[in-house]
Design a protein around this motif. Structure first.
Motif, PDB file in Angstrom:
ATOM      1  N   ARG A 149       0.825  -1.211   0.000  1.00 32.47           N
ATOM      2  CA  ARG A 149       0.000   0.000   0.000  1.00 32.47           C
ATOM      3  C   ARG A 149       0.857   1.257   0.000  1.00 32.47           C
ATOM      4  NH1 ARG A 149      -2.869  -4.150   1.690  1.00 32.47           N
ATOM      5  NH2 ARG A 149      -5.074  -4.120   1.168  1.00 32.47           N
ATOM      6  N   HIS A 192      -1.072  -8.749 -10.575  1.00 28.68           N
ATOM      7  CA  HIS A 192      -2.014  -9.856 -10.398  1.00 28.68           C
ATOM      8  C   HIS A 192      -2.896  -9.641  -9.168  1.00 28.68           C
ATOM      9  CE1 HIS A 192      -0.728 -12.152 -13.742  1.00 28.68           C
ATOM     10  NE2 HIS A 192       0.451 -12.467 -13.264  1.00 28.68           N
ATOM     11  N   TYR A 193      -2.693  -8.521  -8.476  1.00 30.93           N
ATOM     12  CA  TYR A 193      -3.562  -8.204  -7.340  1.00 30.93           C
ATOM     13  C   TYR A 193      -4.742  -7.390  -7.850  1.00 30.93           C
ATOM     14  CZ  TYR A 193       0.252  -9.407  -4.096  1.00 30.93           C
ATOM     15  OH  TYR A 193       1.218 -10.060  -3.396  1.00 30.93           O
ATOM     16  N   MET A 194      -5.932  -7.971  -7.752  1.00 30.88           N
ATOM     17  CA  MET A 194      -7.083  -7.287  -8.340  1.00 30.88           C
ATOM     18  C   MET A 194      -7.510  -6.062  -7.530  1.00 30.88           C
ATOM     19  SD  MET A 194      -7.685  -8.414 -11.228  1.00 30.88           S
ATOM     20  CE  MET A 194      -6.061  -9.039 -11.601  1.00 30.88           C
ATOM     21  N   ASP A 195      -7.162  -6.004  -6.238  1.00 36.62           N
ATOM     22  CA  ASP A 195      -7.477  -4.774  -5.493  1.00 36.62           C
ATOM     23  C   ASP A 195      -6.653  -3.609  -6.051  1.00 36.62           C
ATOM     24  OD1 ASP A 195      -5.149  -5.941  -4.458  1.00 36.62           O
ATOM     25  OD2 ASP A 195      -5.382  -4.969  -2.516  1.00 36.62           O
ATOM     26  N   GLU A 253      -8.125  -1.639  -8.898  1.00 35.56           N
ATOM     27  CA  GLU A 253      -9.077  -0.580  -8.512  1.00 35.56           C
ATOM     28  C   GLU A 253      -8.392   0.783  -8.378  1.00 35.56           C
ATOM     29  OE1 GLU A 253     -12.337  -1.139  -7.979  1.00 35.56           O
ATOM     30  OE2 GLU A 253     -12.536  -3.270  -7.466  1.00 35.56           O
ATOM     31  N   TYR A 254      -7.086   0.771  -8.106  1.00 38.92           N
ATOM     32  CA  TYR A 254      -6.376   2.046  -7.907  1.00 38.92           C
ATOM     33  C   TYR A 254      -6.026   2.730  -9.223  1.00 38.92           C
ATOM     34  CZ  TYR A 254      -5.542  -0.301  -3.411  1.00 38.92           C
ATOM     35  OH  TYR A 254      -5.685  -0.985  -2.242  1.00 38.92           O
TER      36      TYR A 254
END
Lengths: 243, 309
Positions: free
Chosen positions: A171, A192-195, A198-199
């Motif tokens: 983060r 590969h981090y889908m959260d 969102e950014y």
């Protein structure tokens, strides 16, 4: 202003079409997420945009230079960072910065003061003389991002920059990305981090060499009736025929 | 008898303490997840348990066999898929599998039922050199090779790192099937969202386990109150939340931000707490503000535990 344009770019290896006629544009200061399943053609596309490989057909510009005809100028005007290769372990923190700055042609007398400012900003002055090998991974990633944008490139390519990084550092890393984008640097990032998808301001999703979707995370979710980007990704990538 | 029993294992590399006195047990037939970032000590732990590395102190046994004294017997009964692709790149798919079978005194035919579902997906390419396979196919071959001698315990070191979400899900479906065969599976991953697919998990950081429990118990033991906050300008919202007094933590979390609040002070104020925050955010000119209480994910718990350590 467009910092990246891709017009019908295709890349074939023999009879295999790795990248199949992709077109898109990225604006200055935008955070552009470049997603896709393994083998969808992301790396091949990214290599062409970085001037490391030439399209079989189609054309593109990065930082105002033609990716086929002016690949050396492209390389000089971008930054690049990947999880696999970041910094030289056996050089000290300041040596790494000096090396990268020198390679990208930052004038020698600017390197010292800029290094001071950067280390102060990161709260990292005490580690100036530390060998990179002995830094924790999270710090290496932050430092390596700073090295990649030390020469103030118009655009920086980040290839899975946060793979394996702990959740807190991941983060903090995105806060650096936001800061760079606020300063006008265009961000082109794979993850590969889908959260993390969102950014991004906009996200493209590649399936079997083609761009199957391209829009803001909000619009993509709306269009596909999905709760989150993970669902969007699954809906699209499930259609993949390639493995 | 436990599948794995570890007492006080420590390992140092020069000055660095990679494992700081770990103790835990794994039941037979369970999927045990070791979840933590790079550098947590996951690989060191796996290498000690698979008899490839000696600990500095402590004891570990697999199904009653000591990892030091009985290393030969242990090697017969464990399967190990290392994090880095470690098959013979210049041999074909079929040759690789044959070598692993032969080394363990068995044949592909004898245990074919174990690998059938996985191997069938790469069988059309069995004459291809392993080095020329795609990432997903390499992963399936490596898993087949780790399974071909019918191990009692399977160690998978970050099998899904760098793998896209769809292929990751397929891989976990394969593990669920192997569990039905009675194989104990110890798997490490840096992806917190994979925790819920394990029977029990250990959250690991800096050579220590922060917690060992079922994913449900870990999520239920979140200490603070967790709220999700959304508004139109998410990056500005994060800055304003970070400047707000009285938060234990504040992190971006996909399409919302997660803030945690001390339980007693939150319960004391009740709905007033949320109203105060809402007023503050309105004063900061945020629009479409949404604040709601949510339950913690494993990633929230990991961050809460690691902040405190």
């Amino acid at each position: 202003m467009k910092v990246i344009t891709a017009n019908n770019i295709t890349k074939r290896f023999g009879s295999f079409t790795a990248v199949d006629n992709i077109s898109f544009e990225v604006e200055k200061g935008e955070i552009f997420g470049f997603l896709g399943a393994n083998g969808a053609g992301k790396t091949t596309a990214m290599r062409m945009l970085c001037g490391l490989s030439k399209p079989s057909s189609g054309s593109g510009t990065v930082a105002g230079f033609d990716i086929s005809k002016q690949s050396e100028q492209v390389k000089a005007n971008i930054g690049y960072m990947s999880q696999k290769f970041a910094l030289y372990d056996d050089l000290k923190v300041w040596e790494n910065l000096k090396l990268f700055a020198g390679i990208y042609g930052v004038p020698a007398k600017e390197i010292g003061p800029k290094t001071d400012r950067l280390l102060a900003n990161l709260g990292f002055e005490s580690e100036r003389n530390t060998l990179v090998a002995s830094l924790p991974l999270g710090w290496k990633q932050k430092l390596s991002f700073s090295a990649a944008i030390f020469h103030n490139p118009q655009v920086v390519f980040l290839d899975e920059p946060t793979g394996g990084v702990d959740p807190v550092t991941r983060r903090q890393f995105w806060e650096l990305i936001y800061e760079a984008a606020d300063n006008g640097i265009t961000i082109f990032v794979t993850t590969h981090y889908m959260d993390e998808a969102e950014y991004c301001n906009r996200v493209s999703i590649m399936v079997d060499g083609r761009i199957e979707a391209l829009d803001s995370p909000k619009n993509l979710k709306q269009q596909m009736g999905a709760q989150n980007m993970d669902e969007v990704f699954h809906q699209l990538a499930r259609k993949a025929k390639r493995n | 008898m436990k599948a794995i029993s570890v007492q006080n294992i420590s390992k140092n590399y020069a000055k660095v303490a990679a494992l700081k006195g770990l103790s835990f047990e794994v039941e037979k037939g369970e999927i045990f997840g070791v979840i933590g970032p790079d550098g947590a000590g996951k690989t060191t732990l796996f290498r000690i348990l698979t008899t490839l590395l000696l600990a500095n102190s402590g004891k570990a046994s697999l199904e009653g066999l000591d990892v030091v004294k009985d290393y030969k017997k242990i090697r017969q009964m464990v399967g190990y898929m290392p994090g880095r692709f470690s098959l013979y790149q210049d041999l074909t798919v079929e040759e690789n599998l044959k070598i692993f079978a032969t080394v363990f005194n068995t044949t592909i035919q004898e245990n074919y039922h174990l690998i059938k579902d996985i191997y069938q997906q790469i069988e059309p390419f069995k004459k291809r050199r392993a080095g020329a396979l795609s990432g997903g196919m390499k992963q399936k071959l490596a898993l087949s090779c780790a399974l071909i001698h019918k191990p009692n315990i399977l160690f998978l070191d970050e099998p899904t790192t760098g793998v896209d979400p769809v292929s990751r899900k397929e891989f976990w479906d394969m593990l669920a099937k192997l569990k039905e065969e009675g194989i104990t599976i110890v798997v490490s991953t840096p992806y917190m969202d994979e925790a819920s697919l394990c029977d029990r998990i250990a959250l690991m950081q800096g050579g220590e386990f922060l917690r060992i429990d079922t994913p449900e118990n870990i999520m239920n033991s979140y200490k603070n109150i967790l709220l999700s906050v959304k508004a139109d300008q998410m990056s500005q919202l994060l800055k304003d939340l970070k400047a707000y007094q009285g938060l234990e933590s504040c992190f971006a979390f996909g399409d919302s931000h997660h803030i945690s609040v001390d339980k007693s002070s939150y319960l004391e104020e009740g709905d007033d707490w949320k109203i105060k925050l809402l007023k503050y955010l309105e004063y900061k000119r945020h629009r479409h503000i949404l604040i709601e209480e949510i339950s913690a994910t494993v990633e929230d718990c990991f961050m809460e535990l690691s902040e405190g350590s």
